[in-house]
Design a protein around this motif. Structure first.
Motif, short mmCIF file in Angstrom:
data_model
loop_
_atom_site.label_atom_id
_atom_site.label_comp_id
_atom_site.label_asym_id
_atom_site.label_seq_id
_atom_site.Cartn_x
_atom_site.Cartn_y
_atom_site.Cartn_z
N ASN A 196 3.86 1.63 -1.35
CA ASN A 196 4.63 1.49 -2.56
C ASN A 196 6.03 1.12 -2.19
OD1 ASN A 196 5.13 1.35 -5.33
ND2 ASN A 196 5.84 3.59 -5.47
N ASP B 34 -7.31 -1.67 -2.03
CA ASP B 34 -6.86 -1.40 -3.18
C ASP B 34 -5.60 -2.53 -3.42
OD1 ASP B 34 -7.75 1.09 -3.78
OD2 ASP B 34 -6.43 2.11 -2.63
N ILE B 35 -5.61 -3.59 -2.64
CA ILE B 35 -4.85 -4.60 -2.78
C ILE B 35 -5.58 -5.97 -3.30
CG2 ILE B 35 -3.03 -6.21 -1.88
CD1 ILE B 35 -2.22 -4.02 -0.08
N LYS C 263 -2.19 -0.67 -10.36
CA LYS C 263 -0.96 -0.38 -11.10
C LYS C 263 -0.71 -1.31 -12.25
CE LYS C 263 1.77 1.83 -7.25
NZ LYS C 263 3.15 1.57 -6.46
N ALA D 175 0.80 -1.13 -0.07
CA ALA D 175 0.08 -0.18 -0.12
C ALA D 175 0.65 1.33 0.20
CB ALA D 175 -1.00 -0.17 1.15
N ASP E 232 -0.63 -4.30 -5.88
CA ASP E 232 -1.63 -2.96 -5.95
C ASP E 232 -2.57 -2.94 -7.27
OD1 ASP E 232 -2.59 -0.44 -6.35
OD2 ASP E 232 -0.99 0.56 -5.35
#
Length: 290
Positions: free
Chosen positions: A138, A153-154, A272, A136, A269
């Motif tokens: 990065n 978000d993962i 991405k 999360a 992620d």
């Protein structure tokens, strides 16, 4: 600031020495090339070349601009190549996982780096909660976990399974509940969780790991079996951690009647696009875990 498109047209014209051929090289019209030169002259406030019919000679300003400009154009071209490059075996790939999986994957990925030295493996050992937090933030590119991510978000995908085993000191063939109680438990960061999964499925007496006397603790996954092989207690570990221990002859690894497999998840992620080097490492990790 000088327009780099005008500058590229001017430098190309100087190198080719002909307006028509320059226009063909740049996929432009001849008048377009002439217009770029005039815009440069207007911007700089001085003539850059002197025309002689279909040929030309450079002024001092034109000569100086070409010498400086070709360095700029070369640098810009290099940036375009580097930004657009997406090699499969070059660059740093940052990975995190719990210890048992890490013992299996890290050695394998280092052999991949040996074969492709420009591919750099940055591996971190961490518990599940820390793995998803690193993704999360990065701080890592990919993570492997033993439970699905709790963060929106993962994305976490089941990719493999790892069996849990009971490990006792050597000489114990069929460990009874009484023997386990007498030995005591060698704990580790996932000890209560692993013991709960495996022992509850195989020993009706089991309620909680705290039923056993504490016989030791280690947060170094490659050292957890050291006290077991010295007869100090028993523990429960995933198979990758057991395989990484060099002195398995000094312990007994038990496959209990009711087998428990821990699901392994790949976490990334979801927002991405992964570069090719990361996809390379994922593919290598998948091959290793099969």
């Amino acid at each position: 600031m000088i327009n780099p498109v005008w500058l590229r047209s001017f430098c190309t014209l100087v190198e080719i020495g002909h307006f028509t051929r320059t226009a063909e090289q740049l996929n432009m019209t001849q008048s377009g090339v002439s217009q770029h030169v005039r815009k440069l002259e207007d911007h700089l406030g001085c003539p850059l070349l002197v025309r002689h019919g279909k040929s030309f000679t450079l002024t001092d300003a034109g000569d100086n601009l070409y010498l400086e400009g070709r360095e700029v154009i070369s640098a810009l071209s290099g940036i375009e190549m580097r930004v657009g490059a997406n090699p499969a075996y070059e660059g740093v790939v940052r990975i995190a996982s719990p210890g048992s999986m890490g013992l299996k994957l890290y050695r394998h990925l280092l052999t991949v780096q040996q074969q492709h030295p420009k591919l750099v493996i940055d591996y971190r050992f961490a518990p599940n909660a820390s793995v998803e937090q690193l993704i999360a933030e990065n701080s890592v590119d990919i993570g492997f976990m033993t439970s699905p991510s709790t963060l929106a978000d993962i994305s976490s995908t089941a990719v493999a399974e790892e069996e849990l085993r009971l490990i006792t000191p050597a000489g114990i063939n069929t460990p009874s509940w009484k023997q386990l109680m007498a030995l005591g438990f060698i704990d580790h960061p996932d000890g209560a969780y692993h013991a709960g999964l495996l022992l509850s499925a195989n020993y009706p007496e089991f309620q909680h790991v705290k039923q056993f006397d504490s016989a030791g603790f280690s947060n170094q996954v490659n050292l957890i079996l050291e006290p077991v092989c010295m007869g100090l207690g028993f523990t429960v570990l995933p198979t990758y951690a057991i395989e990484a221990f060099g002195n398995t002859a000094a312990v007994t690894v038990h496959r209990l009647p009711h087998q428990i497999r821990e699901t392994l998840y790949l976490a990334v992620d979801r927002n991405k696009v992964l570069p090719n080097r990361v996809n390379t490492v994922i593919a290598e990790a998948m091959a290793c875990l099969k």
